[in-house]
Design a protein around this motif. Structure first.
Motif, PDB file in Angstrom:
ATOM      1  N   PRO A 214       0.798  -1.234   0.000  1.00 34.15           N
ATOM      2  CA  PRO A 214       0.000   0.000   0.000  1.00 34.15           C
ATOM      3  C   PRO A 214       0.823   1.273   0.000  1.00 34.15           C
ATOM      4  N   GLU A 215       2.014   1.236   0.607  1.00 38.45           N
ATOM      5  CA  GLU A 215       2.818   2.465   0.603  1.00 38.45           C
ATOM      6  C   GLU A 215       3.315   2.807  -0.798  1.00 38.45           C
ATOM      7  N   LEU A 216       3.484   1.773  -1.637  1.00 37.33           N
ATOM      8  CA  LEU A 216       3.931   2.019  -3.009  1.00 37.33           C
ATOM      9  C   LEU A 216       2.787   2.539  -3.876  1.00 37.33           C
ATOM     10  N   THR A 217       1.603   1.952  -3.734  1.00 37.89           N
ATOM     11  CA  THR A 217       0.471   2.459  -4.518  1.00 37.89           C
ATOM     12  C   THR A 217       0.084   3.861  -4.072  1.00 37.89           C
ATOM     13  N   ALA A 218       0.327   4.205  -2.804  1.00 39.42           N
ATOM     14  CA  ALA A 218       0.056   5.576  -2.343  1.00 39.42           C
ATOM     15  C   ALA A 218       0.974   6.569  -3.040  1.00 39.42           C
ATOM     16  N   VAL A 219       2.258   6.215  -3.179  1.00 39.62           N
ATOM     17  CA  VAL A 219       3.193   7.095  -3.883  1.00 39.62           C
ATOM     18  C   VAL A 219       2.817   7.178  -5.360  1.00 39.62           C
ATOM     19  N   ALA A 220       2.470   6.045  -5.966  1.00 40.51           N
ATOM     20  CA  ALA A 220       2.089   6.041  -7.377  1.00 40.51           C
ATOM     21  C   ALA A 220       0.858   6.903  -7.610  1.00 40.51           C
ATOM     22  N   ALA A 221      -0.131   6.797  -6.748  1.00 40.79           N
ATOM     23  CA  ALA A 221      -1.344   7.606  -6.888  1.00 40.79           C
ATOM     24  C   ALA A 221      -1.026   9.089  -6.760  1.00 40.79           C
ATOM     25  N   HIS A 222      -0.126   9.426  -5.845  1.00 44.63           N
ATOM     26  CA  HIS A 222       0.272  10.835  -5.681  1.00 44.63           C
ATOM     27  C   HIS A 222       0.940  11.359  -6.954  1.00 44.63           C
ATOM     28  N   LEU A 335       9.489   3.368 -10.109  1.00 44.97           N
ATOM     29  CA  LEU A 335       8.848   3.004  -8.860  1.00 44.97           C
ATOM     30  C   LEU A 335       8.246   1.629  -9.120  1.00 44.97           C
ATOM     31  N   GLY A 336       8.928   0.590  -8.700  1.00 48.14           N
ATOM     32  CA  GLY A 336       8.530  -0.773  -9.028  1.00 48.14           C
ATOM     33  C   GLY A 336       7.516  -1.309  -8.034  1.00 48.14           C
ATOM     34  N   ILE A 337       6.400  -1.776  -8.533  1.00 48.50           N
ATOM     35  CA  ILE A 337       5.342  -2.331  -7.692  1.00 48.50           C
ATOM     36  C   ILE A 337       5.122  -3.781  -8.116  1.00 48.50           C
ATOM     37  N   HIS A 338       5.537  -4.704  -7.257  1.00 46.93           N
ATOM     38  CA  HIS A 338       5.390  -6.130  -7.556  1.00 46.93           C
ATOM     39  C   HIS A 338       3.967  -6.539  -7.215  1.00 46.93           C
ATOM     40  N   ALA A 339       3.142  -6.757  -8.235  1.00 47.25           N
ATOM     41  CA  ALA A 339       1.733  -7.030  -7.978  1.00 47.25           C
ATOM     42  C   ALA A 339       1.042  -7.537  -9.225  1.00 47.25           C
ATOM     43  N   ASP A 340      -0.060  -8.232  -9.009  1.00 45.43           N
ATOM     44  CA  ASP A 340      -0.992  -8.567 -10.075  1.00 45.43           C
ATOM     45  C   ASP A 340      -1.622  -7.273 -10.601  1.00 45.43           C
ATOM     46  N   ALA A 341      -1.773  -7.183 -11.913  1.00 44.23           N
ATOM     47  CA  ALA A 341      -2.247  -5.938 -12.523  1.00 44.23           C
ATOM     48  C   ALA A 341      -3.625  -5.534 -11.998  1.00 44.23           C
ATOM     49  N   ARG A 342      -4.516  -6.490 -11.843  1.00 45.96           N
ATOM     50  CA  ARG A 342      -5.873  -6.161 -11.409  1.00 45.96           C
ATOM     51  C   ARG A 342      -5.881  -5.582  -9.995  1.00 45.96           C
ATOM     52  N   ALA A 347      -6.284  -0.716  -6.543  1.00 48.87           N
ATOM     53  CA  ALA A 347      -5.773   0.157  -5.485  1.00 48.87           C
ATOM     54  C   ALA A 347      -5.589   1.585  -5.990  1.00 48.87           C
ATOM     55  N   LEU A 348      -5.076   1.742  -7.211  1.00 49.32           N
ATOM     56  CA  LEU A 348      -4.881   3.082  -7.766  1.00 49.32           C
ATOM     57  C   LEU A 348      -6.217   3.772  -8.018  1.00 49.32           C
ATOM     58  N   LEU A 349      -7.193   3.023  -8.509  1.00 47.19           N
ATOM     59  CA  LEU A 349      -8.505   3.611  -8.774  1.00 47.19           C
ATOM     60  C   LEU A 349      -9.123   4.207  -7.509  1.00 47.19           C
TER      61      LEU A 349
END
Length: 572
Positions: A214-222, A335-342, A347-349
């Motif tokens: 979640p900390e990575l998707t928070a940075v990506a969303a920002h 900013l590498g996020i290791h995750a399933d695309a869906r 999370a970004l949405l």
């Protein structure tokens, strides 16, 4: 407090009785097919061999549907397509040594395309494993070593009690993102020996979720929320994760233009105002992506083709979402996020701010017009007309499978796949012979839509034996063969590089494909560019297999890797 041992389910009296009184006449092969059925498999592909007969004998006592092809590599391609279409692990039953090794090219393609294939091979008897006795038929010094560099995981069985757990572990591995092929090998004597083990009924092999931090998707969303010129590259991981709807919602929320890679065809609507389509080998597209101040890459490793032959040099911040850990930041710092695309897109949405950019659709239109203008200068009307004819003839819901041939290279960039998970090619590993056997696997997976395969005459020679398979099973597959007299794309490559092609290497003596098809009992028709759409439409509408032969010499468009002379359209 709940302990793990509290969760163990106690068998019922009926289950205990069944376990203590297994049916007679079962062998190790029965444990294989029972495990597959318990995992949810309904269809298996393969080719029998002496050491593997225990598995094939057990199929007689099973409800599994067996589809046998004529060459192990083709059986692997069929299983690959079945896995892509269904999202399930496709069992592939093989014999030892030559039979196993013949499947390697297909498993390499499955690995490159993240297709879930569960290959189960026989082995020499247990006494010969690990440097024991030598001289067995089909023996390899270390069969598993031949596959370890190709598949996701290798599982060697030595006793019957290991069979269910080994297959379940392999199944889980194949279906955990990134999907891919796995390898299980079982000695001949283990498969043939009578078994008193209970019938396999309960098998747990739930794939593991690859959840974003979640900390990575928070940075990506920002970063995305504050971007001036965000853009998105959508790869095959979006299609495999069934995340096309999430992608579209995010692109629209950010007003971010989207390019789909060749493996991501159909992940984003072709005619959408934010769609830059799939012109990955075009400098105008590359310039546009380089100018993005925040570039979101979803489900792509940005390999050779997706990075315009590694000429792509992003100037903004890159965010990469990738389920394959080895591909994360492999080609570009991000900013590498290791995750399933869906899961990552979801999370970004939930966290990005909505942004509007009325200039984005116009910048997309400008870039696509530059691409069209460049292609228009190359006098390639025939090629574009042929591709348009294929699109007109192919129903929107029908899947298509493309071999490594010039028309396929065109399709990577210029073909509207219409829907996700409907266009597939061998561009992951790039081997010949993929299209027709893969189309047979797709027809087995979903018989409600006709399937199209597209090959050149060179690639078709790899697959002609499977006309017998198509006829035997009545698969609703139309095979378009573009006959240009040889390996057309290699002819072009050699001519461009050396001024001429080595004719004995690129020019082929080939059969009359229409007569050859008819000798298998498969109807064939010789067509022309002008009649192609009508002939394809008729063949696709007629149940069962068919061949459409198009004699034509097609040319590739000239890709551009150098920076374009025009001003960067993304800055206009």
């Amino acid at each position: 407090m709940t302990h793990d041992h509290d969760l163990v389910l106690r068998p019922t009296a009926a289950q205990t009785s069944a376990a203590l009184n297994p049916p007679a006449g079962r062998n190790g092969g029965d444990l294989v097919v029972e495990t597959l059925a318990g995992l949810g498999a309904t269809t298996v592909f393969g080719l029998p061999g002496q050491h593997a007969l225990g598995m094939f004998d057990a199929l007689r006592r099973s409800d599994l549907r067996y589809i046998g092809l004529r060459v192990e590599n083709n059986a692997g391609f069929a299983a690959d397509a079945y896995g892509r279409i269904t999202g399930e692990a496709a069992p592939l039953l093989l014999s030892t040594g030559p039979g196993a090794l013949t499947s390697l090219a297909a498993l390499q393609e499955a690995a490159a395309a993240s297709a879930p294939v569960l290959a189960i091979s026989s082995q020499i008897p247990t006494a010969g494993l690990g440097g024991g006795r030598h001289g067995y038929l089909h023996e390899l010094p270390d069969q598993a070593a031949s596959f370890r560099g190709v598949v996701k995981s290798v599982h060697t069985v030595r006793t019957q009690s290991q069979i269910p757990s080994a297959i379940a572990e392999a199944w889980q591995s194949a279906l955990t993102a990134p999907h891919g092929p796995v390898w299980v090998e079982i000695p001949q004597d283990v498969l043939l020996a009578q078994t008193l083990l209970p019938v396999v009924t309960a098998v747990d092999a739930t794939p593991q979720d690859v959840v974003p931090r979640p900390e990575l998707t928070a940075v990506a969303a920002h970063l995305l929320s504050g971007a001036d010129r965000p853009a998105i590259i959508a790869g095959g991981g979006v299609v495999r994760a069934d995340a096309s709807g999430k992608l579209r919602a995010l692109a629209e929320k950010l007003t971010a233009p989207v390019v789909t890679t060749f493996g991501g065809k159909g992940a984003f609507p072709w005619e959408h105002p934010l769609s830059l389509r799939s012109w990955m080998e075009d400098r105008h597209t590359t310039d546009f992506l380089e100018d993005a101040d925040v570039l979101l890459v979803v489900g792509s490793g940005l390999g050779e083709l997706s990075s315009n032959y590694h000429t792509f040099k992003p100037r903004g911040r890159v965010i990469q979402i990738e389920a394959d850990l080895g591909k994360l930041e492999a080609n570009h710092p991000a900013l590498g996020i290791h995750a399933d695309a869906r899961l990552a897109l979801s999370a970004l949405l939930e966290t990005v701010d909505e942004r509007t950019d009325p200039t984005a659709p116009e910048r997309v239109r400008t870039t696509l017009e530059l691409v069209r203008s460049r292609i228009a200068t190359q006098e390639l009307t025939l090629e574009q007309d042929v591709l348009a004819s294929v699109r007109r003839a192919l129903p929107p819901s029908s899947p298509s499978f493309w071999d490594m041939t010039i028309l396929s290279y065109w399709a990577w960039s210029a073909f509207d796949a219409r829907r996700p998970n409907t266009m597939h090619s061998a561009q992951g590993a790039g081997g010949l012979g993929y299209a027709f056997p893969a189309a047979l696997g797709a027809a087995a997976a979903d018989p409600t839509h006709p399937v199209l395969a597209v090959s050149g005459d060179g690639g078709a020679l790899y697959s002609v034996a499977e006309l017998a398979t198509a006829k035997q099973h009545g698969f609703d597959v139309t095979w378009l063969i573009v006959d240009d007299g040889g390996y057309g794309i290699l002819r072009e490559y050699m001519t461009d590089a050396f001024g001429d092609a080595t004719a004995p290497a690129t020019e082929l003596s080939r059969p009359d494909y229409v007569a050859l098809a008819e000798s298998f009992g498969v109807p064939g028709v010789r067509t022309t560019p002008e009649s192609l759409a009508d002939d394809l439409t008729k063949s696709l509408a007629t149940p069962g297999p068919s061949v459409v032969l198009l004699p034509a010499v097609l040319r590739m468009f000239a890709p551009t890797h150098q920076r374009s002379a025009e001003p960067n359209s993304a800055s206009v």
